[in-house]
Motif scaffolding. Sequence first.
Motif, PDB file in Angstrom:
ATOM      1  N   ASP A 205       0.797  -1.224   0.000  1.00  0.00           N
ATOM      2  CA  ASP A 205       0.000   0.000   0.000  1.00  0.00           C
ATOM      3  C   ASP A 205       0.831   1.277   0.000  1.00  0.00           C
ATOM      4  OD1 ASP A 205      -2.307  -1.569   0.047  1.00  0.00           O
ATOM      5  OD2 ASP A 205      -2.311  -1.617   2.229  1.00  0.00           O
ATOM      6  N   SER A 206       1.829   1.369  -0.830  1.00  0.00           N
ATOM      7  CA  SER A 206       2.680   2.552  -1.004  1.00  0.00           C
ATOM      8  C   SER A 206       3.343   3.026   0.284  1.00  0.00           C
ATOM      9  CB  SER A 206       1.894   3.699  -1.649  1.00  0.00           C
ATOM     10  OG  SER A 206       0.972   4.250  -0.731  1.00  0.00           O
ATOM     11  N   LEU A 207       3.537   2.143   1.231  1.00  0.00           N
ATOM     12  CA  LEU A 207       4.308   2.469   2.433  1.00  0.00           C
ATOM     13  C   LEU A 207       5.745   2.075   2.125  1.00  0.00           C
ATOM     14  CD1 LEU A 207       1.847   1.090   5.125  1.00  0.00           C
ATOM     15  CD2 LEU A 207       2.177   3.460   4.441  1.00  0.00           C
ATOM     16  N   ASP A 208       6.468   2.989   1.484  1.00  0.00           N
ATOM     17  CA  ASP A 208       7.767   2.634   0.922  1.00  0.00           C
ATOM     18  C   ASP A 208       8.971   3.217   1.654  1.00  0.00           C
ATOM     19  OD1 ASP A 208       7.152   5.194   0.215  1.00  0.00           O
ATOM     20  OD2 ASP A 208       7.614   4.953  -1.913  1.00  0.00           O
ATOM     21  N   VAL A 209       8.772   3.847   2.804  1.00  0.00           N
ATOM     22  CA  VAL A 209       9.891   4.405   3.575  1.00  0.00           C
ATOM     23  C   VAL A 209      10.138   3.515   4.787  1.00  0.00           C
ATOM     24  CG1 VAL A 209      10.773   6.412   4.809  1.00  0.00           C
ATOM     25  CG2 VAL A 209       9.275   6.731   2.823  1.00  0.00           C
ATOM     26  N   HIS A 210      11.312   2.888   4.815  1.00  0.00           N
ATOM     27  CA  HIS A 210      11.670   2.007   5.934  1.00  0.00           C
ATOM     28  C   HIS A 210      12.222   2.860   7.065  1.00  0.00           C
ATOM     29  CE1 HIS A 210      14.056  -1.050   8.148  1.00  0.00           C
ATOM     30  NE2 HIS A 210      12.975  -1.749   7.906  1.00  0.00           N
ATOM     31  N   ARG A 211      11.635   2.754   8.251  1.00  0.00           N
ATOM     32  CA  ARG A 211      12.013   3.600   9.380  1.00  0.00           C
ATOM     33  C   ARG A 211      12.800   2.881  10.464  1.00  0.00           C
ATOM     34  NH1 ARG A 211      11.732   8.916   8.141  1.00  0.00           N
ATOM     35  NH2 ARG A 211       9.946   9.224   6.796  1.00  0.00           N
ATOM     36  N   GLY A 212      12.965   1.601  10.373  1.00  0.00           N
ATOM     37  CA  GLY A 212      13.758   0.912  11.376  1.00  0.00           C
ATOM     38  C   GLY A 212      13.249  -0.481  11.664  1.00  0.00           C
ATOM     39  N   LYS A 213      14.048  -1.211  12.434  1.00  0.00           N
ATOM     40  CA  LYS A 213      13.712  -2.574  12.826  1.00  0.00           C
ATOM     41  C   LYS A 213      13.553  -2.628  14.333  1.00  0.00           C
ATOM     42  CE  LYS A 213      16.073  -4.746   9.006  1.00  0.00           C
ATOM     43  NZ  LYS A 213      16.904  -5.856   8.584  1.00  0.00           N
ATOM     44  N   TYR A 214      12.603  -3.430  14.777  1.00  0.00           N
ATOM     45  CA  TYR A 214      12.265  -3.501  16.200  1.00  0.00           C
ATOM     46  C   TYR A 214      12.185  -4.954  16.646  1.00  0.00           C
ATOM     47  CZ  TYR A 214      11.242   1.359  15.480  1.00  0.00           C
ATOM     48  OH  TYR A 214      11.365   2.682  15.168  1.00  0.00           O
ATOM     49  N   MET A 215      12.522  -5.188  17.891  1.00  0.00           N
ATOM     50  CA  MET A 215      12.500  -6.545  18.436  1.00  0.00           C
ATOM     51  C   MET A 215      11.088  -7.009  18.770  1.00  0.00           C
ATOM     52  SD  MET A 215      15.872  -6.616  20.840  1.00  0.00           S
ATOM     53  CE  MET A 215      15.605  -8.311  21.275  1.00  0.00           C
ATOM     54  N   THR A 216      10.191  -6.084  19.067  1.00  0.00           N
ATOM     55  CA  THR A 216       8.833  -6.458  19.461  1.00  0.00           C
ATOM     56  C   THR A 216       7.821  -5.726  18.589  1.00  0.00           C
ATOM     57  OG1 THR A 216       8.630  -4.682  21.091  1.00  0.00           O
ATOM     58  CG2 THR A 216       9.534  -6.796  21.867  1.00  0.00           C
ATOM     59  N   LEU A 217       6.663  -6.337  18.418  1.00  0.00           N
ATOM     60  CA  LEU A 217       5.579  -5.696  17.681  1.00  0.00           C
ATOM     61  C   LEU A 217       5.114  -4.441  18.415  1.00  0.00           C
ATOM     62  CD1 LEU A 217       3.475  -5.603  15.433  1.00  0.00           C
ATOM     63  CD2 LEU A 217       2.089  -7.185  16.781  1.00  0.00           C
ATOM     64  N   GLY A 218       5.052  -4.500  19.730  1.00  0.00           N
ATOM     65  CA  GLY A 218       4.641  -3.341  20.515  1.00  0.00           C
ATOM     66  C   GLY A 218       5.568  -2.157  20.333  1.00  0.00           C
TER      67      GLY A 218
ATOM     68  N   ASN B 168       9.609  -4.685  11.057  1.00  0.00           N
ATOM     69  CA  ASN B 168      10.070  -3.569  10.254  1.00  0.00           C
ATOM     70  C   ASN B 168       8.968  -2.508  10.198  1.00  0.00           C
ATOM     71  OD1 ASN B 168      12.682  -4.541   9.001  1.00  0.00           O
ATOM     72  ND2 ASN B 168      11.306  -6.234   8.574  1.00  0.00           N
ATOM     73  N   LEU B 169       9.339  -1.264  10.481  1.00  0.00           N
ATOM     74  CA  LEU B 169       8.392  -0.151  10.444  1.00  0.00           C
ATOM     75  C   LEU B 169       8.475   0.512   9.077  1.00  0.00           C
ATOM     76  CD1 LEU B 169       6.362   1.773  11.780  1.00  0.00           C
ATOM     77  CD2 LEU B 169       8.319   3.081  12.645  1.00  0.00           C
ATOM     78  N   TRP B 170       7.356   0.524   8.351  1.00  0.00           N
ATOM     79  CA  TRP B 170       7.237   1.153   7.054  1.00  0.00           C
ATOM     80  C   TRP B 170       6.237   2.299   7.154  1.00  0.00           C
ATOM     81  CZ3 TRP B 170      10.425  -0.140   3.166  1.00  0.00           C
ATOM     82  CH2 TRP B 170      11.085  -1.351   3.246  1.00  0.00           C
TER      83      TRP B 170
END
Length: 94
Positions: free
Chosen positions: A45-58, A89-91
Amino acid sequence: MRVRTALSAFAAIAVVGLGSLSAAAPAVAAPGAASQQVAAVQAADSLDVHRGKYMTLGGCQTAGQQGIDRGHWDRYQCAEGNMWPWTWNLWTNR
């Protein structure tokens, strides 16, 4: 007795260390960092900017919502990754 004390101290250090890793994950990545990401799962859905990786979903969801609250982006998605220990991964849309 020394072994039990040493193991308790080691466990406490490990818990504090892992907790600080998830809390210290950036909500906004530096420019150009998205192109250097390896094994990141692209969001839809055009969320094309990667903002970082996280260990937890929360942790990922918190960072995404904070970005919306601050006006950095309008939408976000936490996509499951395939690289341990950074599993989310946060997009964002911008």
